[in-house]
Enzyme design. Sequence first.
Site, PDB file in Angstrom:
ATOM      1  N   ARG A 115      -6.662   1.848 -12.362  1.00 37.69           N
ATOM      2  CA  ARG A 115      -5.235   2.002 -12.088  1.00 37.69           C
ATOM      3  C   ARG A 115      -4.531   0.673 -11.824  1.00 37.69           C
ATOM      4  NH1 ARG A 115      -2.719   6.519 -11.023  1.00 37.69           N
ATOM      5  NH2 ARG A 115      -4.587   7.625 -10.316  1.00 37.69           N
ATOM      6  N   ARG A 133     -12.258  -4.057 -13.038  1.00 40.25           N
ATOM      7  CA  ARG A 133     -11.120  -4.931 -12.760  1.00 40.25           C
ATOM      8  C   ARG A 133     -11.596  -6.366 -12.856  1.00 40.25           C
ATOM      9  NH1 ARG A 133      -7.137  -1.631 -10.537  1.00 40.25           N
ATOM     10  NH2 ARG A 133      -7.862   0.031  -9.163  1.00 40.25           N
ATOM     11  N   TYR A 190     -12.593  -9.853  -0.328  1.00 39.08           N
ATOM     12  CA  TYR A 190     -13.277  -8.574  -0.164  1.00 39.08           C
ATOM     13  C   TYR A 190     -14.704  -8.828   0.299  1.00 39.08           C
ATOM     14  CZ  TYR A 190      -9.714  -5.978  -2.897  1.00 39.08           C
ATOM     15  OH  TYR A 190      -8.559  -5.397  -3.346  1.00 39.08           O
ATOM     16  N   HIS A 198     -15.256  -3.803   1.849  1.00 37.78           N
ATOM     17  CA  HIS A 198     -15.338  -3.120   0.560  1.00 37.78           C
ATOM     18  C   HIS A 198     -16.758  -2.704   0.191  1.00 37.78           C
ATOM     19  CE1 HIS A 198     -14.736  -2.788  -3.939  1.00 37.78           C
ATOM     20  NE2 HIS A 198     -13.683  -2.134  -3.492  1.00 37.78           N
ATOM     21  N   ASN A 205       0.824  -1.210   0.000  1.00 41.42           N
ATOM     22  CA  ASN A 205       0.000   0.000   0.000  1.00 41.42           C
ATOM     23  C   ASN A 205       0.857   1.258   0.000  1.00 41.42           C
ATOM     24  OD1 ASN A 205      -2.294  -1.579   0.100  1.00 41.42           O
ATOM     25  ND2 ASN A 205      -2.683  -1.238   2.279  1.00 41.42           N
ATOM     26  N   HIS A 207     -16.916   3.189 -13.089  1.00 37.91           N
ATOM     27  CA  HIS A 207     -16.644   2.403 -11.896  1.00 37.91           C
ATOM     28  C   HIS A 207     -17.863   1.594 -11.456  1.00 37.91           C
ATOM     29  CE1 HIS A 207     -15.488   2.035  -7.468  1.00 37.91           C
ATOM     30  NE2 HIS A 207     -14.412   1.608  -8.087  1.00 37.91           N
TER      31      HIS A 207
END
Length: 733
Positions: A425, A395, A488, A612, A71, A455
């Site tokens: 990203r 993703r 997640y 998440h 991170n 998104h």
Amino acid sequence: MDQITSAPTSAPAPTSASPALAPALAKDDPARFINRELSWLDFNFRVVGEARNPRHPLLERLRFVSISASNLDEFYSVRVAGLIGQERAGVLERSADGLTPAQQLIAINARARQLIDAQQSAFTELRSLLAGAGLLICTSAELTSDDAAFLDSYFMERVFPVLTPLAVDPAHPFPFIPNMGLVMALSLARDDDRGQMSALIPLPAQIERFVRLQGGEGPIRFIMLEELVAMNMGRLFPGFTVQSTGLFRVIRDTDVEFEEEAEDLVRSYETALKRRRRGGAIQLTIASDMPADLRELVIDAIEAPAGEIYTESGVIGLVDVKQLIVDDRPDLLFPPYTPRFPERIRDFAGDCFAAIRAKDILVHHPFESFDVVVQFLRQAAMDPAVVAIKQTLYRTSRDSPIVKALIEAAEAGKSVTAMVELRARFDEEANIRLSRALEAAGVQVVFGFVGLKTHAKVSYVVRREASTLRAYVHFGTGNYHPITARIYTDLSFFTCDPAMTRDAARLFNYMTGYARPEAMEQLGFSPLTTRKTLAALVDAEIANAKSGKPSGIWLKMNSLVDDRLIDQLYEASQAGVHISIIVRGICCLRPGVPGMSDNIKVKSIVGRFLEHARVYAFADGHTLPSREAKVFISSADWMARNMDMRVETLVPIHNPTVHAQILDQIMVVNLRDDAQSSIMQPDGTWVRVTPGDPAASAHDYFMTNPSLSGRGSALHGGIAAERPKPKYKRRVD
């Protein structure tokens, strides 16, 4: 309660009083906000804190060290890189909390140094504990003759062919070191004339950093790659004697820039990604034992900002310690967990469409399997009655079953549209590859808006049934990624409600054809209506509180940054609205400040799974939790980018069973958690909650309880107290 950290999470502007000392803050005082970057660093302190949590097995604690290091690497390559760019450009604009880019960098560096020290300290402690448990990192002096023989062969077969020793002299300039590059710098002397030479040995990421030694029934042992290379310098530089060595590591700017009017967005990104590999140096870490002459050589060549050069006495590149997590020590890992497949789908013999027609379905990942999402799309691909599929992809995994299902559907003659976001990203390259594969199969691939990231997580399926067409839709809070779906916590919502499916169709038309919907029936979406919808919901709670009606707000998200929404929450608190917020990472709101946020509580859960899911609940004149409350799930955090610069969804939940599952179960259990929770203080520090006896762990609760749909349970003192099962009517189509 045990204090996690005593350092404040924001460095107020020099003229501002610390909010920890002020009884109240003015409405326009920038100190009412916590700095975004420092709050992010504090989240990673909470991650490192889990490395010291004795409730976790040792190798899982080691994983938290690696995660926090990864991170921090990304933080420097993206966020710090942006601030350095602003500082170099002379930008003086202040952040919401009142700091210039230069001031933020000073505060970040001080806090990041503390975080790096905490990471190294945690690893040192774990290294000792792991050694006691039979997992050791050896030095060359501790090797046996058998070890030496094995490593001799290993080096020549697996390491030597990949290494590239590089001389550094007037004829051989200092080479470019790639992002995250780990390099050995050497000072050498020729044996024949004692002439001096400097050299470098880049340690490629393709070689394991921790080499496992052979052994029988004894301890599991490793030796680090740099030590193995040091043992074989004679093979790399024959005729030279090594006088001194030292490791260094470079982090580079990985932000992508591209021309907004590029005719071919894919080609533009392919070019930008090549530039990323040569981004400017943002951070340089040098081993503390590197001699001064080598250190000067490296610093002069790398040209990292003076304030971003670190010396490190521990392991450089702690992200690599994840290689020590071995499968053959299950006693040092979390017990295996197999997600449940939703019983609702099983009740209909695996027919997703029949199950959704009967009633809306909520799936709680990772406690319930992501396979249901894959099955939904596979069934759509194989079903001859399905005529069209539309899918967003932000993703996904390398061998994505979602992508395979879309390809199979296109090859079967169905109309398939994939909305692929190229700007996810660090997944840009993967998304370019999958878009090529989809196009080759006949999928209509759309890359969306140049100025907006897509998104939203939406799957839309149109099926011919009898004499009409029926649409089915899946809304998710997480990505269509079967690997991250195992770790997640996210929500998947399936419905064939006509209003919701019509809205989904309108959203896809907006994404693929820029066709701005005149109106939506149910669905909120960014960048057009999410902010307005949330603002109106908060305003309604303020009005209820002022008129003496019950009010309340429960929020669960990854990040709370948007200053306009934060100010609105402050206004709600001052009106008497009680607000409970579960935020995993960044929180720029200050809770519990007298006169400003007395009625706001903020907690963070960090544990086995990464929180998440986004859930937003508003009492609407009732007392939370209430079946009359307004409940939403979303792909959007409360950040300006999610409100104004991305395509996101805000999904209302009307089905009583799903509503109860989200509000009475998921939110209540998370709010009751005391095993993995920290509470945010007015000054921005975080205090770890002392667990009760027994501890109430949200993750453990959902792993050990069977399907909860329709139960409406809550945790009391760590024990699930079941309410009577509500008698909800079955939806009739």
